[in-house]
Motif scaffolding. Structure first.
Motif, mmCIF file in Angstrom:
data_model
loop_
_atom_site.group_PDB
_atom_site.id
_atom_site.type_symbol
_atom_site.label_atom_id
_atom_site.label_comp_id
_atom_site.label_asym_id
_atom_site.label_seq_id
_atom_site.Cartn_x
_atom_site.Cartn_y
_atom_site.Cartn_z
ATOM 1 N N MET A 1 29.196 45.162 32.713
ATOM 2 C CA MET A 1 29.832 45.498 33.977
ATOM 3 C C MET A 1 31.351 45.524 33.781
ATOM 4 O O MET A 1 31.925 44.618 33.214
ATOM 5 N N GLN A 2 31.980 46.574 34.275
ATOM 6 C CA GLN A 2 33.435 46.725 34.197
ATOM 7 C C GLN A 2 34.077 45.977 35.365
ATOM 8 O O GLN A 2 33.812 46.290 36.520
ATOM 9 N N LEU A 3 34.910 44.983 35.060
ATOM 10 C CA LEU A 3 35.587 44.209 36.100
ATOM 11 C C LEU A 3 36.974 44.782 36.349
ATOM 12 O O LEU A 3 37.675 45.169 35.409
ATOM 13 N N THR A 4 37.366 44.822 37.623
ATOM 14 C CA THR A 4 38.700 45.233 38.019
ATOM 15 C C THR A 4 39.214 44.233 39.046
ATOM 16 O O THR A 4 38.438 43.482 39.637
ATOM 17 N N HIS A 5 40.523 44.224 39.257
ATOM 18 C CA HIS A 5 41.090 43.351 40.292
ATOM 19 C C HIS A 5 42.066 44.165 41.128
ATOM 20 O O HIS A 5 42.598 45.181 40.676
ATOM 21 N N ARG A 6 42.262 43.717 42.366
ATOM 22 C CA ARG A 6 43.159 44.388 43.302
ATOM 23 C C ARG A 6 43.541 43.394 44.397
ATOM 24 O O ARG A 6 42.886 42.363 44.561
ATOM 25 N N PRO A 7 44.593 43.727 45.175
ATOM 26 C CA PRO A 7 44.936 42.857 46.310
ATOM 27 C C PRO A 7 43.791 42.815 47.332
ATOM 28 O O PRO A 7 43.079 43.808 47.523
ATOM 29 N N VAL A 8 43.637 41.670 47.979
ATOM 30 C CA VAL A 8 42.608 41.522 49.006
ATOM 31 C C VAL A 8 42.898 42.475 50.163
ATOM 32 O O VAL A 8 44.060 42.766 50.469
ATOM 33 N N GLN A 9 41.853 42.977 50.787
ATOM 34 C CA GLN A 9 41.953 43.858 51.963
ATOM 35 C C GLN A 9 41.260 43.175 53.140
ATOM 36 O O GLN A 9 40.333 42.377 52.929
ATOM 37 N N PRO A 10 41.663 43.506 54.375
ATOM 38 C CA PRO A 10 41.014 42.871 55.536
ATOM 39 C C PRO A 10 39.486 43.008 55.528
ATOM 40 O O PRO A 10 38.777 42.086 55.930
ATOM 41 N N GLN A 11 38.974 44.125 55.031
ATOM 42 C CA GLN A 11 37.522 44.324 55.034
ATOM 43 C C GLN A 11 36.790 43.447 54.005
ATOM 44 O O GLN A 11 35.563 43.371 54.020
ATOM 45 N N ASP A 12 37.537 42.748 53.134
ATOM 46 C CA ASP A 12 36.932 41.854 52.143
ATOM 47 C C ASP A 12 36.625 40.470 52.711
ATOM 48 O O ASP A 12 35.815 39.730 52.143
#
Length: 158
Positions: A1-12
């Motif tokens: 599985m390819q993991l990525t990261h990003r800033p949290v969003q309200p829908q999370d």
């Protein structure tokens, strides 16, 4: 599985609230919160913190963390670390912590990252030293039901 990261969003937010599986896990992640974790509690924590980040794999939310202290050119202190139950034991926490270290370096030009881990959180106590963190203090805290717990504080120079 390819993991990525990003800033949290309200829908999370709602999905992250489902990650802690019981009062003990919530205590490890967010000692001041009351179980079950609610979107209001998590949103308020995010608003007061820096660098709130999620990890995704194949479009699924897998983990979350942020910094409760982020001094530009100083110390970033990692907090609210939690991994989705189905993703545990698959390197997701390692990827998350490494991503947060890189964020501390790039966004805050931090010279040190700190993390604290309760004595009963074996997974965290085993993971952090593997990633280069060294214990520097143990402090007493009050745990669930007025129990005595030890908070192991660790740091890594960048």
């Amino acid at each position: 599985m390819q993991l990525t990261h990003r800033p949290v969003q309200p829908q999370d937010i709602a999905a992250i609230c489902c990650f802690p599986q019981g009062p003990d896990e919530l205590f490890y992640m967010f000692p001041k919160a009351a179980y079950p974790l609610t979107p209001v509690q998590l949103s308020e924590a995010i608003a007061q913190r820096s660098g709130s980040t999620v990890v995704e794999g194949d479009g699924t939310l897998l983990a979350f963390a942020n910094f409760y202290k982020a001094e530009h050119g100083g110390v970033c202190a990692l907090g609210n670390v939690v991994v989705a139950p189905a993703a545990r034991g698959h390197g997701v926490a390692r990827f998350l912590v490494q991503s947060m270290i890189e964020l501390a370096r790039s966004q805050f030009e931090a010279r040190e990252v700190q993390v604290s881990c309760f004595n009963s959180n074996a997974a965290g106590l085993l993971l952090y030293p593997q990633l280069g963190f060294e214990p520097f203090a143990i402090v007493e805290r009050e745990g669930p039901g007025n129990t005595r717990v030890a908070l192991v504080q660790m740091k890594q120079a960048l």
